[in-house]
Design an enzyme around this catalytic site. Sequence first.
Site, PDB file in Angstrom:
ATOM      1  CB  CYS A 142      -3.320   0.864  -3.734  1.00  0.00           C
ATOM      2  SG  CYS A 142      -2.510   2.097  -2.692  1.00  0.00           S
ATOM      3  CG  HIS A 196      -2.409  -5.407  -3.288  1.00  0.00           C
ATOM      4  ND1 HIS A 196      -2.336  -4.344  -4.155  1.00  0.00           N
ATOM      5  CD2 HIS A 196      -2.460  -4.872  -2.028  1.00  0.00           C
ATOM      6  CE1 HIS A 196      -2.353  -3.200  -3.461  1.00  0.00           C
ATOM      7  NE2 HIS A 196      -2.424  -3.502  -2.180  1.00  0.00           N
ATOM      8  CD  GLU A 237      -2.660 -10.571  -2.597  1.00  0.00           C
ATOM      9  OE1 GLU A 237      -2.837 -10.556  -3.831  1.00  0.00           O
ATOM     10  OE2 GLU A 237      -1.817  -9.835  -2.024  1.00  0.00           O
ATOM     11  CE  LYS A 291       1.499  -3.199  -4.910  1.00  0.00           C
ATOM     12  NZ  LYS A 291       0.784  -4.240  -5.661  1.00  0.00           N
ATOM     13  CG  HIS A 327       2.094  -0.021  -2.557  1.00  0.00           C
ATOM     14  ND1 HIS A 327       1.410   0.024  -3.747  1.00  0.00           N
ATOM     15  CD2 HIS A 327       1.140  -0.144  -1.582  1.00  0.00           C
ATOM     16  CE1 HIS A 327       0.108  -0.063  -3.517  1.00  0.00           C
ATOM     17  NE2 HIS A 327      -0.073  -0.168  -2.219  1.00  0.00           N
ATOM     18  CG  PHE A 329      -5.408   3.085   2.524  1.00  0.00           C
ATOM     19  CD1 PHE A 329      -4.873   1.851   2.820  1.00  0.00           C
ATOM     20  CD2 PHE A 329      -4.735   4.224   2.945  1.00  0.00           C
ATOM     21  CE1 PHE A 329      -3.685   1.735   3.525  1.00  0.00           C
ATOM     22  CE2 PHE A 329      -3.552   4.131   3.654  1.00  0.00           C
ATOM     23  CZ  PHE A 329      -3.017   2.885   3.943  1.00  0.00           C
TER      24      PHE A 329
END
Length: 413
Positions: free
Chosen positions: A162, A302, A313, A334, A339, A398
């Site tokens: 991502c 993010h 984060e 998001k 996402h 990931f």
Amino acid sequence: MERVVITGMGVVSPLGNDVGTFWDNLVAGRSGISSIDTIHVENHKTKIAGIVKDFNADELLGRKEAKRLDKFCQFALVAAEQAWEDSNLNLEDIDKERLGVYVGSGIGGIETLIQNVDILRERGPGRVSPTLVPAMISNAAAAQISIKWGAMGPTLSPVSACAIGNTAIGEALRAIRYGEADVIFAGGAEAAITDLSLASFGNATALSTRNDDPAKASRPFDSHRDGFVMSEGSGILILESLTHAKRRNAQIYAEVIGYGASSDAHHMVAPHPEGLGAYYAMRKAVKDASISAEQIDVISAHATSTVVGDRSETSAIKKLFGDGAYQIPVTANKSMTGHMLGASGGVEAIALAKMLQEGIIPPTINLEDRDHLCDLDYVPNIVRKANLTMGLSNSFGFGGHNAVIVLKKYDRG
């Protein structure tokens, strides 16, 4: 070194299939999350997603072309076409050896793969499409864009989960800076809302199951969040050297001034609990931009709407900015888009460029009861006007991949 600017942008998303519609919905705080109507979800735990609507590939690409492309490639080509038209570039005036494509996908053509696995099992190997492999490989979008525009310059299809969009933009920044290209398509695309991926993410308890209230499902930093919402789409930007852009008197949305990348080296799916990898990437991006952290006016987080991700984060932001972290608006796109996986970075870079250009910060919607460990200014629920010059955008993936970019409002003076 060459300075690098954004001269064109294109979006296909759950909030609209062009930049204007996408931006208007983002500023209005509208959710793009809805019940899934593209596949049967009766047996799935999660029945909601960010679906791209009103997208007719046959009309946009031609029936023959659309038929041979996986949906993620369709999204990428349409977004790339928008970006190209927006840039007002003319192929006849470009050295195609210096026209590049840096576009990736996290999962690639999974829909095409699943369809052909079903054909193999039901009808035998003789019926499997000979175009399966070129349609499903994750570099197909970059290849198709390169072929359509005759781009013979550097081409890269990063696979950093991502973080792909920011990886693509950051590496394109470097290529133009060091004179390897004049113009590069950069961004990502994803179309992974399938039975298989929905089942896998669902069984990992990663997805929100707020099926009765889709618009409220994606809620970064909120104490009642229960997972992320999977979405699809594409965000493509035209990056261009400032010299090349000024020569043709191009419109300029923003300047790309910094890029930082790192790895958590921690876990395949969980971020570092203290946000170390994210912190390193942000620190590198700020250093690469030759600015101080105090000069950042807004952060595009993010923020996927998972407990561990949001907290990690937040910790990384505090580590970089210290007490100043509490003074910087942090927004989470998001909360509205869901996402978009490998498409996220490109779409969020476009949103950040618009923020700098318009002096408007879209809200983080659905933030009603914040997590006590997430205590920054997340621009909750109401759009905000602000004087913005520098913005930082985070993308994490990931495998612990982190990619961060810094954009600057372009000053023609």
